[in-house]
Design a protein around this motif. Sequence first.
Motif, PDB file in Angstrom:
ATOM      1  N   TRP A 187       0.783  -1.257   0.043  1.00  0.00           N
ATOM      2  CA  TRP A 187      -0.068  -0.007   0.092  1.00  0.00           C
ATOM      3  C   TRP A 187       0.827   1.188   0.131  1.00  0.00           C
ATOM      4  CZ3 TRP A 187      -3.608   1.685   4.523  1.00  0.00           C
ATOM      5  CH2 TRP A 187      -4.700   2.651   4.005  1.00  0.00           C
ATOM      6  N   ALA A 188       1.903   1.234   0.859  1.00  0.00           N
ATOM      7  CA  ALA A 188       2.826   2.446   0.921  1.00  0.00           C
ATOM      8  C   ALA A 188       3.439   2.655  -0.346  1.00  0.00           C
ATOM      9  CB  ALA A 188       3.928   2.510   2.224  1.00  0.00           C
ATOM     10  N   PHE A 189       3.899   1.572  -1.104  1.00  0.00           N
ATOM     11  CA  PHE A 189       4.341   1.447  -2.292  1.00  0.00           C
ATOM     12  C   PHE A 189       3.573   2.013  -3.537  1.00  0.00           C
ATOM     13  CE2 PHE A 189       5.572  -0.655  -6.343  1.00  0.00           C
ATOM     14  CZ  PHE A 189       6.927  -0.241  -6.369  1.00  0.00           C
ATOM     15  N   ILE A 190       2.429   1.595  -3.433  1.00  0.00           N
ATOM     16  CA  ILE A 190       1.391   2.249  -4.640  1.00  0.00           C
ATOM     17  C   ILE A 190       1.170   3.613  -4.487  1.00  0.00           C
ATOM     18  CG2 ILE A 190      -0.931   1.929  -5.214  1.00  0.00           C
ATOM     19  CD1 ILE A 190      -0.653  -1.039  -4.763  1.00  0.00           C
ATOM     20  N   GLN A 223       7.457   9.760   3.610  1.00  0.00           N
ATOM     21  CA  GLN A 223       6.139  10.245   4.137  1.00  0.00           C
ATOM     22  C   GLN A 223       5.192   9.009   4.186  1.00  0.00           C
ATOM     23  OE1 GLN A 223       4.024  13.784   2.620  1.00  0.00           O
ATOM     24  NE2 GLN A 223       6.004  15.014   2.881  1.00  0.00           N
ATOM     25  N   THR A 224       5.332   8.057   3.199  1.00  0.00           N
ATOM     26  CA  THR A 224       4.342   7.075   3.173  1.00  0.00           C
ATOM     27  C   THR A 224       5.030   6.084   3.866  1.00  0.00           C
ATOM     28  OG1 THR A 224       5.587   6.312   1.026  1.00  0.00           O
ATOM     29  CG2 THR A 224       3.596   7.235   0.970  1.00  0.00           C
ATOM     30  N   GLU A 225       6.256   5.800   4.097  1.00  0.00           N
ATOM     31  CA  GLU A 225       6.792   4.944   4.825  1.00  0.00           C
ATOM     32  C   GLU A 225       6.611   5.205   6.366  1.00  0.00           C
ATOM     33  OE1 GLU A 225      10.784   4.134   3.780  1.00  0.00           O
ATOM     34  OE2 GLU A 225       9.952   2.746   2.155  1.00  0.00           O
ATOM     35  N   ARG A 226       6.306   6.259   6.730  1.00  0.00           N
ATOM     36  CA  ARG A 226       6.244   6.973   8.198  1.00  0.00           C
ATOM     37  C   ARG A 226       4.884   6.306   8.600  1.00  0.00           C
ATOM     38  NH1 ARG A 226       6.452  11.839   8.836  1.00  0.00           N
ATOM     39  NH2 ARG A 226       7.097  12.684   6.863  1.00  0.00           N
TER      40      ARG A 226
END
Length: 322
Positions: A187-190, A223-226
């Motif tokens: 999800w974070a990757f997409i 930001q997404t990985e956080r």
Amino acid sequence: MTMKTLIVGAGATGGYFGTRLVQAGRDITFLVRPPRAEQLRQGLRVYGPGYDETIPVRAVTARELDGPYDLILLMTKAWALEQAMEDIAPAVGPDTAILPLLNGMAHLERVNARFGRGAVLGGIVRVVTTVTPEGAVFQLKPHATMIFGEQDRRGTDRAARIQQELSVPGYDLVLDEDILAAMWHKWAFIVAGGTTTCLMRGTIGAILATPGGREFVLEVIDQTERVAAAAGYPVSDAAHAASLEMFTEPGSVFTSSLYRDLTAGFSHEGEHLLGEFVATAERYGVEVPLTRLALTHVRVHDQTATRADRPAQPGPVRLATL
């Protein structure tokens, strides 16, 4: 004993994995809409690097379902999920296992709420395929993977049986004891891919070739990985490296499927992927200003685009990955 399996959807994802299962002798039925059912009764063409095959398949419509199945693979787009759950209700018995293979996380709770968490597993797929205007499934790159597991991290006899059933040539299958982490990482990757290409309205290569482009991409990834870390699923070094490889390749022609859907005027998963991600980030107190900006862009687009502008069926370039 072979399981009786229903695959909901015969598009880029369902069509690819389903035909691999059919070729291996599994008991597979596709649940599709009437026009697609008629198309599939002529066989489903699947082709890609080094192969071109037309596979006889069994297809039914919702009205033709004939009782419970052992395993149901949900392989629809997010906007079709509510109707899909309604359609499969007659096929769900007390021992039916349901494996949704959609992008994101929000769908999982919806399926849990409808059929009970105990019936539902988690899963993701990685494959680069598209449906052609003629209805064939075209595999652009040679590798494909399906990953699944129990939501509560338990090893179960059910998961082992499903693993045996889904283990066929044509793709890699992984039974993951922490499937929710795998789902979060994808999800974070997409979302990173959707945020970068929707905001910049161009390919990764074009973004990187622009002053400040690389720094922008790295900030989106951070930001997404956080958010994933705040949810309790910190992105592994391997997953982080995969994101860097995909999103920092000079000259890359990659764009996200969300960006392609927006620019082509198709229905899209913007709310399911970006909207739910931003809402989740808020719950965990994580600021994601770039993804929030991308979501605003998507919503403005939707306000200015009319339904009449969007074709009812997918167009010729709908990849089943990002």
